[in-house]
Write a protein that holds these residues in place. Sequence first.
Motif, mmCIF file in Angstrom:
data_model
loop_
_atom_site.group_PDB
_atom_site.id
_atom_site.type_symbol
_atom_site.label_atom_id
_atom_site.label_comp_id
_atom_site.label_asym_id
_atom_site.label_seq_id
_atom_site.Cartn_x
_atom_site.Cartn_y
_atom_site.Cartn_z
ATOM 1 N N LYS A 1 -24.672 -45.103 -50.372
ATOM 2 C CA LYS A 1 -23.629 -45.236 -49.351
ATOM 3 C C LYS A 1 -23.973 -44.427 -48.120
ATOM 4 N N LEU A 2 -23.503 -44.896 -46.963
ATOM 5 C CA LEU A 2 -23.847 -44.221 -45.702
ATOM 6 C C LEU A 2 -22.820 -44.597 -44.634
ATOM 7 N N ASN A 3 -22.469 -43.627 -43.773
ATOM 8 C CA ASN A 3 -21.741 -43.956 -42.542
ATOM 9 C C ASN A 3 -22.760 -44.067 -41.420
ATOM 10 N N ILE A 4 -22.570 -45.031 -40.550
ATOM 11 C CA ILE A 4 -23.509 -45.143 -39.416
ATOM 12 C C ILE A 4 -22.711 -45.157 -38.114
ATOM 13 N N ILE A 5 -23.203 -44.395 -37.136
ATOM 14 C CA ILE A 5 -22.639 -44.507 -35.786
ATOM 15 C C ILE A 5 -23.768 -45.001 -34.878
ATOM 16 N N GLY A 6 -23.563 -46.128 -34.220
ATOM 17 C CA GLY A 6 -24.566 -46.665 -33.291
ATOM 18 C C GLY A 6 -24.176 -46.313 -31.866
ATOM 19 N N PHE A 7 -25.110 -45.758 -31.108
ATOM 20 C CA PHE A 7 -24.852 -45.438 -29.695
ATOM 21 C C PHE A 7 -25.664 -46.400 -28.830
ATOM 22 N N GLU A 8 -25.005 -47.171 -28.005
ATOM 23 C CA GLU A 8 -25.716 -48.097 -27.120
ATOM 24 C C GLU A 8 -24.839 -48.345 -25.879
ATOM 25 N N PRO A 9 -25.291 -47.865 -24.710
ATOM 26 C CA PRO A 9 -24.421 -47.953 -23.527
ATOM 27 C C PRO A 9 -24.308 -49.345 -22.928
ATOM 28 N N ILE A 10 -25.285 -50.217 -23.166
ATOM 29 C CA ILE A 10 -25.199 -51.505 -22.465
ATOM 30 C C ILE A 10 -24.651 -52.600 -23.388
ATOM 31 N N GLN B 1 -20.154 -47.152 -27.197
ATOM 32 C CA GLN B 1 -20.906 -47.680 -26.040
ATOM 33 C C GLN B 1 -21.047 -46.601 -24.964
ATOM 34 N N GLU B 2 -21.719 -45.548 -25.349
ATOM 35 C CA GLU B 2 -21.938 -44.415 -24.443
ATOM 36 C C GLU B 2 -23.404 -43.998 -24.534
ATOM 37 N N LYS B 3 -23.843 -43.345 -23.459
ATOM 38 C CA LYS B 3 -25.234 -42.891 -23.429
ATOM 39 C C LYS B 3 -25.312 -41.493 -24.025
ATOM 40 N N VAL B 4 -26.294 -41.272 -24.886
ATOM 41 C CA VAL B 4 -26.428 -39.950 -25.498
ATOM 42 C C VAL B 4 -27.208 -39.031 -24.559
ATOM 43 N N LEU B 5 -26.650 -37.836 -24.344
ATOM 44 C CA LEU B 5 -27.298 -36.883 -23.445
ATOM 45 C C LEU B 5 -27.952 -35.726 -24.203
ATOM 46 N N ALA B 6 -27.460 -35.459 -25.415
ATOM 47 C CA ALA B 6 -28.018 -34.324 -26.163
ATOM 48 C C ALA B 6 -27.745 -34.468 -27.657
ATOM 49 N N PHE C 1 -23.985 -35.535 -28.272
ATOM 50 C CA PHE C 1 -23.139 -35.459 -27.068
ATOM 51 C C PHE C 1 -23.415 -36.661 -26.168
ATOM 52 N N THR C 2 -22.335 -37.244 -25.622
ATOM 53 C CA THR C 2 -22.533 -38.439 -24.799
ATOM 54 C C THR C 2 -22.073 -38.217 -23.363
ATOM 55 N N ASP C 3 -22.380 -39.201 -22.522
ATOM 56 C CA ASP C 3 -22.060 -39.076 -21.091
ATOM 57 C C ASP C 3 -20.551 -39.195 -20.817
ATOM 58 N N ASN C 4 -19.768 -39.487 -21.874
ATOM 59 C CA ASN C 4 -18.312 -39.535 -21.692
ATOM 60 C C ASN C 4 -17.672 -38.213 -22.097
ATOM 61 N N GLU C 5 -18.525 -37.214 -22.215
ATOM 62 C CA GLU C 5 -18.107 -35.868 -22.634
ATOM 63 C C GLU C 5 -17.504 -35.853 -24.042
ATOM 64 N N ASN C 6 -17.921 -36.823 -24.878
ATOM 65 C CA ASN C 6 -17.517 -36.821 -26.282
ATOM 66 C C ASN C 6 -18.643 -36.223 -27.113
ATOM 67 N N VAL D 1 -41.440 -37.220 -19.256
ATOM 68 C CA VAL D 1 -40.207 -38.003 -19.379
ATOM 69 C C VAL D 1 -39.067 -37.258 -18.713
ATOM 70 N N ASP D 2 -38.226 -38.020 -18.006
ATOM 71 C CA ASP D 2 -37.196 -37.402 -17.180
ATOM 72 C C ASP D 2 -35.793 -37.832 -17.618
ATOM 73 N N SER D 3 -35.581 -38.039 -18.940
ATOM 74 C CA SER D 3 -34.222 -38.403 -19.354
ATOM 75 C C SER D 3 -33.574 -37.177 -19.999
ATOM 76 N N ALA D 4 -32.248 -37.078 -19.827
ATOM 77 C CA ALA D 4 -31.519 -35.883 -20.259
ATOM 78 C C ALA D 4 -31.769 -35.580 -21.739
ATOM 79 N N LEU D 5 -31.664 -36.615 -22.589
ATOM 80 C CA LEU D 5 -31.792 -36.412 -24.033
ATOM 81 C C LEU D 5 -33.165 -35.841 -24.397
#
Length: 573
Positions: A30-39, A134-139, A150-155, A494-498
Motif C-alpha cells: 500500500k502507498l499514498n501518492i501525491i503528484g505535483f504538476e503545475p501545467i 497543480q503547483e510547482k515544487v520549489l524545495a 514546498f510549492t510556489d503556492n506557499e503550501n 541549472v537555474d531552477s529553484a528546486l
Amino acid sequence: MNTLAIIGIGPRGLFALEKLLQNLSVFNKKLNIIGFEPIDNIGAGDVWMTNQDASNWANISERALQDLKGRPEIIYNKDVIQPFPAYSDWANTYQPDSNPDIFPLRSKIGKYLNERYNSLEIQNLYSITFKLIQEKVLAVKPVKNKLQVFTDNENYYDVDDVLITIGHQPTKLSTQMKSWKKHASMHENLQVYENSYPLSQFEHLDNETDIVIGIRGFGLSMVDVMRGLTTSTFGRFKITNSETFKTVFIDNPDKKILLVPFSLDGKPLAPKPLNNIIDQLFKPTAKDLISLKTQIESVARTNSEASNINFLIEPVANISTKIFSNSNLNTKSHALHKNQLQELILKWFENEDIDHKLIANKKTYSTYALIKKYIDMALYKDKISLDYCLGQVWRHCQPTLYQSLSHSKLKKDLLKKIIDLDERIKRYSYGPPIESMQQMVALIESKVLNLDYINDPKIELSDKGWNLINSKNNSIKTTLMIDSVLDAPKLLKVDSALIKQLLNDDLIQPIHSELGIETDSNGIVQSACVTYNSKISLLGRLSKGSIIGADSILECFGKQVEDWAKNYIKNLT
Ligand SMILES: Cc1cc2nc3c(=O)[nH]c(=O)nc-3n(C[C@H](O)[C@H](O)[C@H](O)COP(=O)(O)OP(=O)(O)OC[C@H]3O[C@@H](n4cnc5c(N)ncnc54)[C@H](O)[C@@H]3O)c2cc1C
C-alpha cells in the motif's frame, strides 16, 4: 503507510505512476501518492503540450513510435485499471515499409500521453490515495526523518520519499546571452528571446513588414522556430514532389522576413532515411547488437581502469564496417580494405573533420550543398557517405549503448567523453524529417534564410542592433535575436529553484562537474548527506552521467523507470 511525492508528471512521471501501480499489485503493498504538476496537460508535460503550435514537429517517426508499448490491465485489490493501447494502435499508423515515414506533430503525441494519464482514473481508485497538486515544487527539505515538499503556492506537504521527474530545466544564461539582454534592455527597438518556446511569443512579429532575425543555434529547435516564423503571415510552403518532399516557399509579396541562423561550427542536421526499407540498410543484425552489448558491458560493468573509449568505438566501428561494405548499400566507391575502412571509422569517431573523400563535411561542401547532399542520401538518391552511414548505425545502436553504459564503473572523465561523442553524433541520430530540411532548402532558395553567417560569425553590438560579421568580412544587421540552443543538463548550471536548493543543501551532487546528478542503478540519488531514512530518486535528463541517454520519448517508457518502481515497491515496508 508511506507517502511518495512524484514531482513532475510528464511522460516519465506518468510511466513511473503506471509502474508503481503494477508493482503495488504484484507485491500486494500500500502507498499514498501525491503528484505535483503545475501545467494542465498531465502526462504530456510542456514538451508534448496538446495545444502547442503546429510548427513543432516530433523528430521521432510514427514507425519508431511502434516501440512505445501500451499499458496492460492492472488489477489492484478491488480496482481494475483498464489497459491503454500502444501508441501505434491508438494512432492507427501502420503503413507499408516503402511509404515515407510520417513524423507526428508534438501535440499529437501529447494527446496520446494525456489520454493515457486520464485513463488511469487514479483519483477514483479505492486501493490507493492519489492527490494531484497543480503547483510547482520549489524545495524539498528533510524534517525529522521525513521530507517536506514546498510549492510556489506557499503550501507544504509531508512525505516519506520523493521521485523527481522534472525533465529539462532552465540553465543560467551564458555570458553572451546576458550581454545581449542587457543591450536590448537599453534600446527600445531591440528584442532578445532566451527560449524558442512557446512559438506564440513571436506572434506579434506577424505585423512586421520587413524584419531581419538572428537565430542562435542550428539544431532541431531552430527548425521549429524557422517554420513558425515564416508560415504565419510571411508565406507558406508547398510540396512540389510528394516522393521527395521537394518544397517551394510561396512568399507574401507585401512582406519581407530574413532569418540568419548561426552556430559555433555551422554543421547542419542530417535528415533520417525516407522509409523503413532504406533505414533497414543501416540496421545492425540482432546478433551484432547482442555481441556489442556483451563487449561493452565486459568493460563498463567491471573495469574502472579503462582509460579510453576504444572498448566502445571499436565494436561499433566493426559493425559499421560490415554495413558500409554491404553490397546492398549504395555507398561512395572506394578501394579501402576492411581494416583500412575500420581505421578510418575510428578516426572519424575521434574527429569528424578529417579529410577523406568518403566523408561529406564542410571542408568539401558549403553548408547549403551539404544539406542537399544529406537530403539526397536520406532519399537514397545519392551515394551514401561514410559519416551519414555512421550516424544512422549509431542511432540503431543507441538503445544498446544507453543500456550497457548506464551506471557503469567507468571513470567520470571517460563518461563525459562518451556523452560528448553521443551529443556530437546527434545531428545525424536525432535527425529531423526530410520534409523539414526540404523546407530549409526552400527558404534558402527564396532568400528567406541566409546561411552566409552560419559558421561562428563575429557579433558586434551597436545602437541599431547586432552586427554579424563573417570570415569574408561581410556583415548583416539584426534587431531581434532568438536563442534556440537547448543547453546540456549540467547540474551546476541549472537555474531552477528546486535543483539549486537541493544542491545547496547537499541533497544531490553532480557525478562530474560538467554532467548531471549522481544516482544509483535504481535511480536513488547519491547524496553527500546520508543521514536521512527518506529516499530522493531522480529519473531522466538531469541524471545524465549516471545514465547516458534520456532524451527520447521512448526512453521515458523504458527500463530505468521499471527498475526504479520495482525496487521502490519491493523495499516498501
Ligand atoms: C523542445 C524539446 C523538443 C523535444 N522533442 C523531442 C522529440 O521530437 N522526440 C523525442 O523523442 N524527444 C523529444 N524531446 C525530449 C523530451 O525531453 C522527452 O521526450 C520527454 O519529454 C522527457 O520526459 P520527462 O517526463 O522526463 O520530462 P518532461 O517532458 O520535461 O516533463 C517534466 C514535467 O515536470 C514538470 N515540472 C518541471 N519542474 C517542476 C517542478 N519544479 N515542480 C513540479 N513539476 C515540475 C513539467 O511541467 C513537466 O510536465 C524534446 C525535448 C525538448 C525540450
